[in-house]
Enzyme design. Structure first.
Site, mmCIF file in Angstrom:
data_model
loop_
_atom_site.group_PDB
_atom_site.id
_atom_site.type_symbol
_atom_site.label_atom_id
_atom_site.label_comp_id
_atom_site.label_asym_id
_atom_site.label_seq_id
_atom_site.Cartn_x
_atom_site.Cartn_y
_atom_site.Cartn_z
ATOM 1 N N ARG A 173 -0.047 2.353 2.427
ATOM 2 C CA ARG A 173 0.125 1.441 1.751
ATOM 3 C C ARG A 173 1.016 0.355 1.017
ATOM 4 O O ARG A 173 1.699 0.434 -0.092
ATOM 5 C CB ARG A 173 -1.182 1.280 0.481
ATOM 6 C CG ARG A 173 -2.650 1.534 1.214
ATOM 7 C CD ARG A 173 -2.863 0.759 2.133
ATOM 8 N NE ARG A 173 -4.182 1.273 2.320
ATOM 9 C CZ ARG A 173 -4.678 1.119 3.634
ATOM 10 N NH1 ARG A 173 -3.192 1.506 4.738
ATOM 11 N NH2 ARG A 173 -5.939 1.740 4.621
ATOM 12 N N SER A 223 -11.774 -2.275 -0.412
ATOM 13 C CA SER A 223 -11.422 -0.689 -1.183
ATOM 14 C C SER A 223 -10.780 -1.175 -2.298
ATOM 15 O O SER A 223 -9.503 -1.244 -2.516
ATOM 16 C CB SER A 223 -10.412 0.057 -0.033
ATOM 17 O OG SER A 223 -10.952 0.516 0.933
ATOM 18 N N GLU A 293 -5.596 -1.026 -5.230
ATOM 19 C CA GLU A 293 -4.914 -1.789 -4.582
ATOM 20 C C GLU A 293 -4.949 -2.957 -4.957
ATOM 21 O O GLU A 293 -3.990 -3.797 -4.355
ATOM 22 C CB GLU A 293 -5.865 -1.569 -2.872
ATOM 23 C CG GLU A 293 -5.603 -0.022 -2.045
ATOM 24 C CD GLU A 293 -6.115 -0.330 -1.204
ATOM 25 O OE1 GLU A 293 -6.791 -1.514 -0.996
ATOM 26 O OE2 GLU A 293 -6.393 0.609 -0.074
#
Length: 301
Positions: A173, A223, A293
């Site tokens: 990520r 998510s 995120e």
């Protein structure tokens, strides 16, 4: 802040300049107040010109794709939001090249149509290529960074530059894009020849798994948290008994605890308050810090 739309005349058509535009129309959370201005360039040249102009005028701005990883304040955003509303995908041999504004689903389908395999995992990721490469999006043991060969970016000074996969510094990520304040313009992938029918079967399997395990019937940003090293965010949240916990219209999904969803009338502040409460409880009970995120734009309490 007041932005004179006249400064964009000659760069892009007036219909692609929206003032006081509600951002709940442009984010997958379906929340967010009005941006002073939403600008939608229709090609790379217009994007580069808008970018340079906003910089020279000192206008605060962000660049977005489909808004799938954003939480915009209920107060909106004081400045301009530039939405990538264009995109071409070109296949040549084993190479696939796409503009940043193209959806990951469309890229995966284009690859399959040209008998190229490798991007099947990306078909269900709800975002555009630019944002996906920026955060090295992935699913089902695949990541975009595994397949990228080159990325065309716009540097903070407005100059284009091509970065190799090595220069992108891909990890979980993460890429170099945010820390260098680059803007992704286009991406090239090196893919593998394959059987289109096998690819379509695999994509259908992934889609079925998503429908079974994820709360796709609700507005969300996918998510909510990154995967902590050695753990799974959803499992930790569920272990702490937080499934179904809500703040206003925001709720920890009862289907998958790794998702915070908008049950229908959530505000951005509801979502952020719930996110922070989940972080606090999980850290207190497990000593694991969950990192979101989601990007926050605008002013929050």
């Amino acid at each position: 802040m007041k932005i004179d739309r006249k400064i964009f005349f000659g760069i892009l058509q007036d219909r692609y300049i929206l003032e006081n535009e509600p951002m709940n129309r442009h984010t997958t959370f379906r929340t967010g107040g009005p941006a002073d201005m939403l600008i939608m360039p229709q090609n790379v040249g217009e994007l580069a010109s808008v970018f340079t102009l906003l910089k020279s005028e000192g206008v605060p701005f962000h660049i977005m794709g489909r808004g799938s990883n954003l939480l915009v304040s209920d107060k909106g955003f004081r400045g301009a939001i530039v939405k990538l509303a264009y995109g071409d995908i070109v296949a040549n041999g084993n190479t696939l090249r796409a503009d940043a504004g193209v959806s990951l689903k469309d890229i995966a389908n284009k690859a399959v149509a040209h008998s190229l395999t490798g991007l099947e995992f990306a078909a269900g990721i709800p975002g555009t290529l630019g944002g996906g490469v920026c955060m090295n999006a992935g699913a089902y043991d695949g990541e975009l960074g595994d397949l990228v060969t080159a990325v065309l970016v716009l540097k903070p000074d407005g100059q284009p530059s091509v970065l190799s996969a090595g220069q992108m510094d891909f990890s979980y990520r993460h890429s170099v894009i945010e820390e260098k304040d680059y803007t992704v313009l286009a991406v090239s992938f090196d893919l593998t020849p394959g059987d289109p029918e096998q690819s379509r079967t695999l994509m259908a399997e992934y889609a079925d798994r998503r429908r079974q395990k994820q709360p796709l019937e609700y507005a969300s940003a996918g998510s909510t948290f990154k995967r902590p090293e050695g753990h799974y965010a959803g499992a930790l949240i569920e272990k702490c008994g937080l499934k179904g916990k809500n703040v206003g219209g925001a709720q920890v999904s009862e289907k998958h605890a790794g998702f915070i969803i908008n049950t229908g009338n959530a505000t951005s502040q509801d979502i952020l308050s719930l996110l922070r409460e989940v972080q606090h409880i999980v850290a207190d009970r497990t000593d694991v810090t969950l990192e979101p995120e989601i990007k926050l734009w605008g002013e929050f309490e």
